[in-house]
Enzyme design. Structure first.
Site, short mmCIF file in Angstrom:
data_model
loop_
_atom_site.label_atom_id
_atom_site.label_comp_id
_atom_site.label_asym_id
_atom_site.label_seq_id
_atom_site.Cartn_x
_atom_site.Cartn_y
_atom_site.Cartn_z
N CYS A 1 -5.01 -3.05 3.36
CA CYS A 1 -4.57 -2.78 4.74
C CYS A 1 -5.71 -2.87 5.76
O CYS A 1 -6.17 -3.95 6.09
CB CYS A 1 -3.82 -1.44 4.78
SG CYS A 1 -2.73 -1.30 6.22
N GLU B 1 0.85 -1.21 0.00
CA GLU B 1 0.00 0.00 0.00
C GLU B 1 0.88 1.26 0.00
O GLU B 1 1.90 1.31 0.69
CB GLU B 1 -0.84 -0.01 1.28
CG GLU B 1 -1.73 1.20 1.48
CD GLU B 1 -2.36 1.25 2.89
OE1 GLU B 1 -1.74 0.79 3.87
OE2 GLU B 1 -3.49 1.76 2.99
N LYS C 1 -9.76 2.05 -1.74
CA LYS C 1 -9.87 1.47 -0.39
C LYS C 1 -11.18 1.90 0.28
O LYS C 1 -11.50 3.10 0.32
CB LYS C 1 -8.67 1.93 0.44
CG LYS C 1 -8.56 1.34 1.83
CD LYS C 1 -7.29 1.88 2.50
CE LYS C 1 -7.03 1.32 3.87
NZ LYS C 1 -5.83 1.92 4.49
O1 LIG Z 1 -5.48 -1.71 11.21
C1 LIG Z 1 -4.32 -1.47 11.48
O2 LIG Z 1 -3.83 -1.78 12.57
C2 LIG Z 1 -3.41 -0.79 10.51
C3 LIG Z 1 -4.14 -0.18 9.37
C4 LIG Z 1 -3.31 0.74 8.58
O3 LIG Z 1 -2.21 1.06 8.94
C5 LIG Z 1 -3.80 1.28 7.30
O4 LIG Z 1 -4.88 0.90 6.85
O5 LIG Z 1 -3.07 2.09 6.69
#
Ligand SMILES: O=C(O)CCC(=O)C(=O)O
Length: 264
Positions: A146, A40, A111
């Site tokens: 993510c 990402e 996303k």
């Molecule tokens: O859910 C998490 O602990 C990390 C999520 C995250 O860093 C993101 O989506 O950029």
């Protein structure tokens, strides 16, 4: 099927332009793989919130151009991770790009679940509202990004749309590495699907990254896992194992849909 997950070190010591060139050349080196996966927001870093605006690109911007060319040079399917996308008529989005081996855009995924609660991505970017699957020879990818990993209903939607291999680019922090591994395995087991989860290494915006990209099979077995640093994680897997697992242990058929809250 051979997949290479490129766990890129994203840190402020390297400019976005240099990293883009370096990543394109790493993708080219994967010629012979069927699928290459990037993390990402690997141009800026997922936590470099203050850079999102200046680093945002139109969908067909420099990262798109470089990755389309790298995919066709290598002759691979490329999930190019995500970019901060500037929609000319709307907000920024955290948008993943998937290219075919001829360098054509096969899919773009914005996303859906934005991270940060009341700050960061959650306030700087818009939310996508469409599930995305991509048909490859031998398997159908379901894509998520993510923080989406924490939302099982999104993955059930992808499975209902035909997904067999769940691809999750991330910039997951070291602080919650245990969740990353656990949730990747959970998504594989509950959906009886392969999970290919590709994170970043290094530290950006003061946030050490978890690395530990992971490939899990439909039975929940970890086929490969990276360490903390920059690494290319290559794995061979048989996409036919999804149908076999779903046939031999048909738990997905026992789903009870439309449950309602108890009457008081
Ligand atoms: O859910 C998490 O602990 C990390 C999520 C995250 O860093 C993101 O989506 O950029």
């Amino acid at each position: 099927m051979r997949a290479s997950l490129l766990q890129i070190d994203v840190n402020e010591g390297e400019s976005v332009e240099s990293r883009r060139l370096r990543v394109a050349s790493l993708v080219r080196e994967q010629a012979g793989a069927d699928l290459v996966v990037l993390p990402e927001l690997w141009t800026t870093g997922a936590f470099a919130y203050e850079d999102f605006g200046s680093a945002a690109e139109p969908l067909e911007g420099p990262t798109y151009e470089a990755m389309a060319k790298a995919a066709s040079d290598a002759g691979v399917w490329l999930h190019a991770g995500s970019i901060p996308e500037r929609d000319p008529d709307g907000p920024l989005y955290n948008t993943s790009l998937v290219f075919s081996p001829s360098g054509d855009l096969a899919a773009a995924y914005r996303k859906i679940h934005r991270f940060g609660f009341d700050k960061g991505e959650a306030v700087l970017m818009g939310a996508g509202d469409e599930l995305v699957t991509v048909r490859l020879p031998g398997t159908t990818l379901g894509v998520a990004t993510c923080y989406d990993l924490r939302f099982p209903e999104l993955f059930r939607g992808l499975v209902d749309a035909g997904a067999e291999t769940l691809v999750i680019p991330a910039g997951w922090p070291e602080r919650r590495r245990a969740h990353w591994t656990l949730l990747a395995q959970a998504r594989a087991v509950e959906n009886q699907a392969f999970v290919l989860a590709c994170g970043t290494a290094g530290t950006h915006a003061g946030v050490p990254q978890a690395g530990h990209s992971i490939v899990v099979d439909p039975w929940g077995e970890v086929l490969a896992q990276a360490g903390a640093g920059e690494q290319i994680l290559t794995v061979e897997f048989d996409p036919g194992k999804v149908a076999v697992t779903r046939d031999q242990f048909p738990a997905l058929k026992d789903r009870m849909l439309g449950l309602t809250a108890p009457r008081r």
